[in-house]
Motif scaffolding. Structure first.
Motif, PDB file in Angstrom:
ATOM      1  N   THR A 147      43.646 105.364  11.978  1.00 19.59           N
ATOM      2  CA  THR A 147      44.527 103.994  12.230  1.00 19.59           C
ATOM      3  C   THR A 147      45.542 104.329  13.358  1.00 19.59           C
ATOM      4  O   THR A 147      46.987 103.743  13.217  1.00 19.59           O
ATOM      5  CB  THR A 147      45.026 103.617  10.990  1.00 19.59           C
ATOM      6  OG1 THR A 147      45.625 104.419  10.367  1.00 19.59           O
ATOM      7  CG2 THR A 147      43.857 103.283  10.042  1.00 19.59           C
ATOM      8  N   ARG A 199      48.239 104.025  16.354  1.00 19.66           N
ATOM      9  CA  ARG A 199      48.962 103.109  17.034  1.00 19.66           C
ATOM     10  C   ARG A 199      49.232 103.510  18.503  1.00 19.66           C
ATOM     11  O   ARG A 199      49.683 104.904  18.526  1.00 19.66           O
ATOM     12  CB  ARG A 199      50.234 102.694  16.271  1.00 19.66           C
ATOM     13  CG  ARG A 199      49.899 102.358  14.774  1.00 19.66           C
ATOM     14  CD  ARG A 199      49.346 100.954  14.750  1.00 19.66           C
ATOM     15  NE  ARG A 199      49.347 100.542  13.210  1.00 19.66           N
ATOM     16  CZ  ARG A 199      48.307 100.595  12.612  1.00 19.66           C
ATOM     17  NH1 ARG A 199      47.285 101.128  12.853  1.00 19.66           N
ATOM     18  NH2 ARG A 199      48.506  99.994  11.362  1.00 19.66           N
ATOM     19  N   ALA A 258      39.832  90.411  13.285  1.00 19.57           N
ATOM     20  CA  ALA A 258      40.571  91.059  12.341  1.00 19.57           C
ATOM     21  C   ALA A 258      41.618  91.708  13.076  1.00 19.57           C
ATOM     22  O   ALA A 258      42.956  92.108  12.351  1.00 19.57           O
ATOM     23  CB  ALA A 258      40.119  92.134  11.701  1.00 19.57           C
ATOM     24  N   GLY A 259      41.745  92.007  14.566  1.00 23.19           N
ATOM     25  CA  GLY A 259      42.985  92.623  15.067  1.00 23.19           C
ATOM     26  C   GLY A 259      42.554  93.346  16.313  1.00 23.19           C
ATOM     27  O   GLY A 259      41.516  93.224  16.842  1.00 23.19           O
ATOM     28  N   GLN A 312      35.768  94.772   3.915  1.00 25.09           N
ATOM     29  CA  GLN A 312      36.805  95.566   3.010  1.00 25.09           C
ATOM     30  C   GLN A 312      35.991  96.899   2.378  1.00 25.09           C
ATOM     31  O   GLN A 312      34.892  96.851   1.999  1.00 25.09           O
ATOM     32  CB  GLN A 312      37.348  94.606   2.132  1.00 25.09           C
ATOM     33  CG  GLN A 312      38.255  93.664   2.330  1.00 25.09           C
ATOM     34  CD  GLN A 312      38.777  92.711   1.120  1.00 25.09           C
ATOM     35  OE1 GLN A 312      39.088  93.411   0.043  1.00 25.09           O
ATOM     36  NE2 GLN A 312      38.926  91.361   1.225  1.00 25.09           N
ATOM     37  N   LYS A 372      40.062  92.824   6.106  1.00 23.54           N
ATOM     38  CA  LYS A 372      41.413  92.120   6.147  1.00 23.54           C
ATOM     39  C   LYS A 372      41.782  92.305   7.612  1.00 23.54           C
ATOM     40  O   LYS A 372      41.637  93.470   8.155  1.00 23.54           O
ATOM     41  CB  LYS A 372      42.487  92.774   5.059  1.00 23.54           C
ATOM     42  CG  LYS A 372      41.634  92.109   3.851  1.00 23.54           C
ATOM     43  CD  LYS A 372      42.950  92.682   2.676  1.00 23.54           C
ATOM     44  CE  LYS A 372      42.477  92.076   1.197  1.00 23.54           C
ATOM     45  NZ  LYS A 372      43.573  92.890   0.268  1.00 23.54           N
ATOM     46  N   SER A 373      42.887  91.559   7.964  1.00 28.57           N
ATOM     47  CA  SER A 373      43.303  91.669   9.480  1.00 28.57           C
ATOM     48  C   SER A 373      44.482  92.773   9.374  1.00 28.57           C
ATOM     49  O   SER A 373      45.074  93.235   8.153  1.00 28.57           O
ATOM     50  CB  SER A 373      44.071  90.382   9.768  1.00 28.57           C
ATOM     51  OG  SER A 373      43.213  89.167   9.848  1.00 28.57           O
ATOM     52  N   TRP A 374      44.800  93.571  10.411  1.00 37.63           N
ATOM     53  CA  TRP A 374      45.602  94.481  10.624  1.00 37.63           C
ATOM     54  C   TRP A 374      46.478  94.030  11.621  1.00 37.63           C
ATOM     55  O   TRP A 374      46.483  93.152  12.427  1.00 37.63           O
ATOM     56  CB  TRP A 374      45.134  95.817  10.794  1.00 37.63           C
ATOM     57  CG  TRP A 374      44.343  95.987  12.193  1.00 37.63           C
ATOM     58  CD1 TRP A 374      44.652  96.070  13.459  1.00 37.63           C
ATOM     59  CD2 TRP A 374      43.009  95.780  12.159  1.00 37.63           C
ATOM     60  NE1 TRP A 374      43.802  96.053  14.259  1.00 37.63           N
ATOM     61  CE2 TRP A 374      42.317  95.891  13.671  1.00 37.63           C
ATOM     62  CE3 TRP A 374      41.836  95.591  11.157  1.00 37.63           C
ATOM     63  CZ2 TRP A 374      41.259  95.968  14.241  1.00 37.63           C
ATOM     64  CZ3 TRP A 374      40.528  95.534  11.782  1.00 37.63           C
ATOM     65  CH2 TRP A 374      40.503  95.664  13.069  1.00 37.63           C
ATOM     66  N   HIS A 375      47.753  94.764  11.665  1.00 38.01           N
ATOM     67  CA  HIS A 375      48.839  94.458  12.674  1.00 38.01           C
ATOM     68  C   HIS A 375      49.044  95.464  13.840  1.00 38.01           C
ATOM     69  O   HIS A 375      48.708  96.580  13.413  1.00 38.01           O
ATOM     70  CB  HIS A 375      50.216  94.281  12.016  1.00 38.01           C
ATOM     71  CG  HIS A 375      50.670  93.358  11.123  1.00 38.01           C
ATOM     72  ND1 HIS A 375      50.360  91.962  11.314  1.00 38.01           N
ATOM     73  CD2 HIS A 375      50.496  93.392   9.800  1.00 38.01           C
ATOM     74  CE1 HIS A 375      50.572  91.181  10.239  1.00 38.01           C
ATOM     75  NE2 HIS A 375      50.475  91.858   9.439  1.00 38.01           N
ATOM     76  N   ARG A 398      44.782  99.155  16.398  1.00 41.03           N
ATOM     77  CA  ARG A 398      44.073 100.094  15.710  1.00 41.03           C
ATOM     78  C   ARG A 398      43.460 101.232  16.750  1.00 41.03           C
ATOM     79  O   ARG A 398      42.653 100.515  17.525  1.00 41.03           O
ATOM     80  CB  ARG A 398      43.000  99.422  14.657  1.00 41.03           C
ATOM     81  CG  ARG A 398      42.550 100.537  13.765  1.00 41.03           C
ATOM     82  CD  ARG A 398      41.317  99.581  13.055  1.00 41.03           C
ATOM     83  NE  ARG A 398      40.814 100.682  11.878  1.00 41.03           N
ATOM     84  CZ  ARG A 398      41.175 100.757  10.719  1.00 41.03           C
ATOM     85  NH1 ARG A 398      42.131 100.037  10.068  1.00 41.03           N
ATOM     86  NH2 ARG A 398      40.563 101.680   9.952  1.00 41.03           N
ATOM     87  N   ASP A 439      32.228 101.199   8.110  1.00 40.42           N
ATOM     88  CA  ASP A 439      32.559 101.276   9.555  1.00 40.42           C
ATOM     89  C   ASP A 439      31.396 101.130  10.415  1.00 40.42           C
ATOM     90  O   ASP A 439      30.160 101.369  10.368  1.00 40.42           O
ATOM     91  CB  ASP A 439      33.489 102.583   9.923  1.00 40.42           C
ATOM     92  CG  ASP A 439      34.732 102.593   8.997  1.00 40.42           C
ATOM     93  OD1 ASP A 439      35.340 101.586   8.885  1.00 40.42           O
ATOM     94  OD2 ASP A 439      34.974 103.797   8.693  1.00 40.42           O
TER      95      ASP A 439
END
Length: 544
Positions: free
Chosen positions: A10, A12, A46-47, A67, A82-85, A88, A118
């Motif tokens: 994950t 960034r 989702a992002g 999920q 679920k969405s992520w901020h 990714r 995935d």
């Protein structure tokens, strides 16, 4: 391309551009799109994702499509991711689903990771109009393997195709049935979690593949062995309709693609729960959900794991769905390899240090097929026609499980749409990576899995093909690619694969030039003695 592992799943990005782009995305409608001027930065529903560029194109690895089925979601139908901020990282493969160790490269240790839903996306460079898409479902007997087992980046470039490879739940985690689970299932029939994962991945593709330059209306599902079985199952599933426009089944018709009946699956589920230390049916489900993945894995050996018929997902057996016209009416490319059984016979005999002897051969046939059918097989497969007793036994296995099942499936499918038949018959092909060392002393011929290395980098490794085999590999990529693009399977200067609606029983035999080259054959059923196996029927088999 380097074979990336599961570090930084994950990650960034710290660049100001990425941060600004992600912030702007939160203020705009959340539709899938690519960031202008940066092909490795893509927005999904989702992002944002950041992939990477390679010599073959772009790749985005380890993308969650649902999920993760952990905790209370173990043995639950897949739910939207679920969405992520932020952004990714998508430069490492995700976890492999729960499975034992195996002889495949990189699988020396078992996997106990359940957060494994995935997928990976491979995108060629070049023109920007939407490209056709191939979604690859891996093999492994529905108990092993992962999407990363093939690296299709060169295939994607050569065919102008966006390729997606998918992880899905395996073994008991993917196919456990039980009365308690039936109560939780939306159609009251449990045991199809792995297959429903595949459909969740296809829904993700439909929603997001446009971000990667793919055409959501031109999706082909494909797979080899258990992946091919998955395809022939999805063809028969009403809940998969509309998620794809074509299917490719490689060595997947074994056992006529039969699913478990509900009663059988429930009986197996109760026996599994008892073996796993949860014998009380009233509390078995809660007990099993508390068990560590390692204990579930240890208890699953000896059971048949696969889809379950009888619910909304699979109302009828696939063979019945093909024949009664309820299966998806889409084009199908279907086939098998000429020496499928040699891999399994080697594992049973020579690979155990106990090659089958002439004296043992009749008994091996009787144990496998019963006295009456075994006696018939002994007459039809005399040792004089084979290099060794193991090879003779292998011929019976390959013919019964794969060759004749594939031809039967051709006949069933031909009533509901185009079906193109092939047989991979390069008997000089190098053994695939997992058995390469064994191939120095055992002749595997065109055995199970061997064709995969002609299409993709298998386990990320280049195959040692000679010049003739490289030509055949290029032709096979053309056949597969033209089919994915919406036409009949064709290769430059070669015969087109025959449509079984107009050429029933005719098969495209894929061979190197020194073996006669690619040709249309009407002798495949005779060569594999399908009159014997079709008359007696084929039993389901555990294939890889």
């Amino acid at each position: 391309m380097s074979r990336r592992r599961r570090t930084g799943r994950t990650g960034r990005s710290a660049s100001a551009f990425v941060v600004m782009a992600a912030a702007a995305a939160l203020l705009t409608p959340h539709t899938a799109q690519a960031a202008p001027g940066n092909g490795t930065l893509v927005r999904t529903d989702a992002g944002w994702l950041r992939g990477e560029s390679t010599a073959e194109g772009r790749q985005f690895l380890g993308i969650p499509y649902a999920q993760q089925p952990v905790g209370g979601l173990r043995w639950k139908e897949p739910r939207p991711v679920k969405s992520w901020h932020g952004v990714r990282g998508a430069t490492s493969f995700g976890n492999r689903c729960v499975q034992t160790a195996s002889w495949d490269p990189g699988y020396e240790n078992p996997s106990h990771t359940e957060d494994c839903l995935d997928l990976n996306v491979y995108v060629p460079e070049g023109k920007r109009e939407p490209r056709p898409v191939m979604v690859w479902l891996h093999g492994g007997g529905l108990t092993a393997g992962a999407g990363e087992d093939i690296v299709p980046d060169a295939f994607a470039r050569r065919t102008g195709t966006v390729v997606v490879t998918v992880n899905y739940r395996l073994g008991a985690m993917g196919f456990l049935a039980g009365k308690g689970l039936d109560k939780e299932a939306s159609d009251h029939v449990s045991g199809n979690y792995g297959m429903l994962d595949q459909q969740a991945a296809l829904r993700w593709v439909r929603a997001n593949i446009g971000s990667f330059g793919g055409d959501r209306q031109r999706v082909t599902i494909a797979g080899e062995s258990a992946g091919g079985r998955s395809v022939c199952t999805q063809l028969a599933s009403p809940t998969a309709k509309g998620l794809y426009r074509a299917g490719i089944v490689q060595s997947g018709a074994y056992g006529d693609c039969a699913a478990r009946e509900r009663a059988e699956a429930l009986t197996q589920g109760a026996a599994f729960a008892k073996k796993a230390g949860c014998p009380d049916r009233a509390t078995a489900l809660a007990c099993l959900r508390k068990k560590p993945a390692a204990e579930i894995l240890a208890a699953q050996t000896g059971f048949d794991w696969g889809p379950v018929a009888g619910g909304d997902f699979l109302p009828a057996q696939p063979e019945d769905a093909y024949r009664d016209g309820t299966a998806s009416r889409v084009p199908v490319l279907n086939g098998a390899n000429s020496d499928e059984g040699r891999l399994f016979a080697y594992g049973q005999f020579d690979g155990q240090g106990k090659p089958l002897t002439e004296a043992q051969y009749p008994g091996a046939l009787t144990r496998t097929y019963g006295a009456e059918l075994g006696a018939k097989a002994l007459k039809r497969y005399p040792l004089s026609g084979h290099a060794s007793p193991t090879h003779a036994y292998a011929a019976t296995q390959g013919d019964q499980m794969f060759a004749c099942s594939a031809l039967r499936m051709d006949r069933s499918l031909a009533g509901r749409g185009p079906v193109y038949a092939y047989e991979f018959a390069d008997r000089t092909s190098p053994p695939f990576a997992s058995i390469r060392d064994a191939g120095k002393t055992f002749d595997f011929g065109a055995t199970h899995v061997n064709e995969v290395q002609y299409l993709f980098k298998h386990f990320g490794l280049a195959s040692p093909l000679n010049a003739e085999q490289r030509i055949l590999a290029r032709q096979m990529v053309q056949y597969w690619g033209s089919f994915i693009h919406g036409g009949a399977p064709r290769a430059e200067g070669q015969p087109a694969a025959p449509d079984q609606r107009t050429r029933p029983g005719q098969v495209l035999s894929l061979r190197t030039a020194s073996a006669g080259g690619n040709e249309l054959s009407t002798a495949v059923a005779r060569e594999h003695r399908c009159d014997l196996w079709d008359r007696e029927g084929a039993t389901p088999a555990d294939a890889g």
